[in-house]
Scaffold this motif. Sequence first.
Motif, PDB file in Angstrom:
ATOM      1  N   LEU A 219      35.315  78.164  43.716  1.00  0.00           N
ATOM      2  CA  LEU A 219      36.171  77.032  43.386  1.00  0.00           C
ATOM      3  C   LEU A 219      37.283  77.353  42.401  1.00  0.00           C
ATOM      4  CD1 LEU A 219      33.233  74.503  42.814  1.00  0.00           C
ATOM      5  CD2 LEU A 219      34.445  74.978  44.965  1.00  0.00           C
ATOM      6  N   ASP A 220      37.397  78.572  41.930  1.00  0.00           N
ATOM      7  CA  ASP A 220      38.454  78.919  40.984  1.00  0.00           C
ATOM      8  C   ASP A 220      39.799  78.936  41.693  1.00  0.00           C
ATOM      9  OD1 ASP A 220      38.774  82.016  41.856  1.00  0.00           O
ATOM     10  OD2 ASP A 220      36.656  81.456  41.762  1.00  0.00           O
ATOM     11  N   HIS A 221      40.869  78.982  40.908  1.00  0.00           N
ATOM     12  CA  HIS A 221      42.220  78.858  41.467  1.00  0.00           C
ATOM     13  C   HIS A 221      42.506  79.940  42.500  1.00  0.00           C
ATOM     14  CE1 HIS A 221      46.498  77.913  41.603  1.00  0.00           C
ATOM     15  NE2 HIS A 221      46.729  79.201  41.492  1.00  0.00           N
ATOM     16  N   GLU A 222      42.119  81.178  42.211  1.00  0.00           N
ATOM     17  CA  GLU A 222      42.430  82.273  43.138  1.00  0.00           C
ATOM     18  C   GLU A 222      41.734  82.068  44.481  1.00  0.00           C
ATOM     19  OE1 GLU A 222      43.492  83.388  39.177  1.00  0.00           O
ATOM     20  OE2 GLU A 222      41.608  82.595  39.971  1.00  0.00           O
ATOM     21  N   ASN A 223      40.468  81.701  44.448  1.00  0.00           N
ATOM     22  CA  ASN A 223      39.741  81.520  45.705  1.00  0.00           C
ATOM     23  C   ASN A 223      40.212  80.299  46.469  1.00  0.00           C
ATOM     24  OD1 ASN A 223      37.527  83.526  46.318  1.00  0.00           O
ATOM     25  ND2 ASN A 223      37.089  83.143  44.167  1.00  0.00           N
ATOM     26  N   LEU A 224      40.476  79.187  45.777  1.00  0.00           N
ATOM     27  CA  LEU A 224      40.993  78.009  46.478  1.00  0.00           C
ATOM     28  C   LEU A 224      42.353  78.305  47.106  1.00  0.00           C
ATOM     29  CD1 LEU A 224      40.140  74.868  44.296  1.00  0.00           C
ATOM     30  CD2 LEU A 224      38.915  75.799  46.265  1.00  0.00           C
ATOM     31  N   SER A 225      43.197  79.014  46.389  1.00  0.00           N
ATOM     32  CA  SER A 225      44.521  79.358  46.930  1.00  0.00           C
ATOM     33  C   SER A 225      44.411  80.171  48.210  1.00  0.00           C
ATOM     34  CB  SER A 225      45.329  80.127  45.879  1.00  0.00           C
ATOM     35  OG  SER A 225      45.551  79.343  44.734  1.00  0.00           O
ATOM     36  N   SER A 226      43.362  80.989  48.294  1.00  0.00           N
ATOM     37  CA  SER A 226      43.218  81.874  49.457  1.00  0.00           C
ATOM     38  C   SER A 226      42.791  81.146  50.716  1.00  0.00           C
ATOM     39  CB  SER A 226      42.203  82.984  49.139  1.00  0.00           C
ATOM     40  OG  SER A 226      40.870  82.479  49.109  1.00  0.00           O
ATOM     41  N   ILE A 227      42.239  79.936  50.590  1.00  0.00           N
ATOM     42  CA  ILE A 227      41.716  79.244  51.780  1.00  0.00           C
ATOM     43  C   ILE A 227      42.519  78.003  52.159  1.00  0.00           C
ATOM     44  CG2 ILE A 227      39.386  80.143  51.562  1.00  0.00           C
ATOM     45  CD1 ILE A 227      40.041  76.569  50.551  1.00  0.00           C
ATOM     46  N   THR A 228      43.516  77.634  51.380  1.00  0.00           N
ATOM     47  CA  THR A 228      44.279  76.429  51.711  1.00  0.00           C
ATOM     48  C   THR A 228      45.002  76.571  53.049  1.00  0.00           C
ATOM     49  OG1 THR A 228      46.093  77.222  50.326  1.00  0.00           O
ATOM     50  CG2 THR A 228      44.551  75.651  49.343  1.00  0.00           C
ATOM     51  N   GLY A 229      45.475  77.764  53.348  1.00  0.00           N
ATOM     52  CA  GLY A 229      46.126  77.977  54.626  1.00  0.00           C
ATOM     53  C   GLY A 229      45.179  77.773  55.794  1.00  0.00           C
ATOM     54  N   LEU A 230      43.923  78.234  55.646  1.00  0.00           N
ATOM     55  CA  LEU A 230      42.924  78.064  56.696  1.00  0.00           C
ATOM     56  C   LEU A 230      42.589  76.590  56.908  1.00  0.00           C
ATOM     57  CD1 LEU A 230      40.511  80.976  55.702  1.00  0.00           C
ATOM     58  CD2 LEU A 230      42.207  80.972  57.541  1.00  0.00           C
ATOM     59  N   LEU A 231      42.551  75.834  55.827  1.00  0.00           N
ATOM     60  CA  LEU A 231      42.298  74.397  55.952  1.00  0.00           C
ATOM     61  C   LEU A 231      43.492  73.676  56.573  1.00  0.00           C
ATOM     62  CD1 LEU A 231      40.661  73.667  52.470  1.00  0.00           C
ATOM     63  CD2 LEU A 231      39.490  73.662  54.673  1.00  0.00           C
ATOM     64  N   GLY A 232      44.677  73.946  56.035  1.00  0.00           N
ATOM     65  CA  GLY A 232      45.872  73.227  56.438  1.00  0.00           C
ATOM     66  C   GLY A 232      46.338  73.508  57.847  1.00  0.00           C
ATOM     67  N   GLU A 233      46.018  74.684  58.375  1.00  0.00           N
ATOM     68  CA  GLU A 233      46.454  74.990  59.742  1.00  0.00           C
ATOM     69  C   GLU A 233      45.612  74.274  60.797  1.00  0.00           C
ATOM     70  OE1 GLU A 233      43.973  79.186  60.483  1.00  0.00           O
ATOM     71  OE2 GLU A 233      46.126  79.219  60.070  1.00  0.00           O
ATOM     72  N   ARG A 234      44.461  73.755  60.400  1.00  0.00           N
ATOM     73  CA  ARG A 234      43.584  73.055  61.345  1.00  0.00           C
ATOM     74  C   ARG A 234      43.655  71.539  61.204  1.00  0.00           C
ATOM     75  NH1 ARG A 234      39.478  75.521  64.200  1.00  0.00           N
ATOM     76  NH2 ARG A 234      39.259  77.770  63.917  1.00  0.00           N
ATOM     77  N   TYR A 235      43.751  71.056  59.951  1.00  0.00           N
ATOM     78  CA  TYR A 235      43.664  69.613  59.715  1.00  0.00           C
ATOM     79  C   TYR A 235      44.718  69.187  58.708  1.00  0.00           C
ATOM     80  CZ  TYR A 235      39.171  70.593  61.867  1.00  0.00           C
ATOM     81  OH  TYR A 235      38.209  71.029  62.729  1.00  0.00           O
ATOM     82  N   SER A 236      45.046  67.904  58.738  1.00  0.00           N
ATOM     83  CA  SER A 236      46.045  67.383  57.807  1.00  0.00           C
ATOM     84  C   SER A 236      45.458  66.396  56.811  1.00  0.00           C
ATOM     85  CB  SER A 236      47.184  66.697  58.574  1.00  0.00           C
ATOM     86  OG  SER A 236      46.689  65.618  59.351  1.00  0.00           O
TER      87      SER A 236
END
Length: 318
Positions: A219-236
């Motif tokens: 849940l730290d900033h670096e790890n959350l930043s790394s997965i936002t693209g994976l979330l955002g490309e599938r759902y809004s």
Amino acid sequence: MTLSGREAYRDELTLLAREDPSIICLEADLGGARHPFEEAHPDRFFNLGIAEGAMIDMAAGLAAAGYRPFVSTFAPFATLRAAESLKLTLGYIGAGVTVVAPYAGVSGAWFGTTHHGLEDIAVARSVPGVTVAAPHGEQEMRAVVREAAASGRPHYVRTGRNAVHESLSPAATAEPLVWDRHAGPGDVCLVSVGEEGTRLCTEATAVRDGLAHAHLCYLDHENLSSITGLLGERYSRFVVVEEHRAEGGIAEALALLMPRNEVHGVNAGRAWPTEGGDHHEVMASLGLHLPAVLDTVDRLTGPAPVSVRRPDATLTNA
């Protein structure tokens, strides 16, 4: 027999210490009788009593001497009572200390407000350089402990009290993002944080078709930043479920990291628990229960069809 997150941490650390003599276990009056690490490695186990700040300071010295200290105490005491020691040891010095914090959220229940930890993620995430994890289930906790020991980096790991959960993934490594269920691109995606957030999301997907579910471990900033693209490309549209206050929580963090997406939160709100009860009763008194998750989804998607199976009374009051 599946272990709770707290017991899985103790067992995994005991196993790792057999092969790594640098691992040391420190506890602040949480050891109890027959602690597995103390029984297996009595010369490397220290109970510091209710001296949480001193325990983390001591761990900083041990890390400087080449040891790999793991310290454990109640989540509110680790991040609030010992906040300065945590900031300086894990953040400023960057010592290879892992803080494992059980009794997160309101899992202390009857212990009362002084023993509830609804602000710990906000504190830990605000310290640069700290890896923050909230594993769900025995296997994910074991993987987080192994990775913390191997990395030598500062970690903050939150868990509950004695609740037992099956991890969503049997993988030997803990991933920042685990997909539990996919849905159509226009549907809502639930995002679960920690043990109880994940429990509520899996219950929601079991009674409501068309819901995606993504579980976050790191849940730290670096790890959350790394997965936002994976979330955002599938759902809004996302509904983040977490046993934490809204302020400083993961819904707030994802909203900042994903400004083009719609992020909603189901959390413990801003109230103070004023009545006793078991873990789920205290959560429900704060508005953190299955009906709150389903109601939030309904506001985004419209009411559920009449034919959809509703949760039974046990789930409704969980």
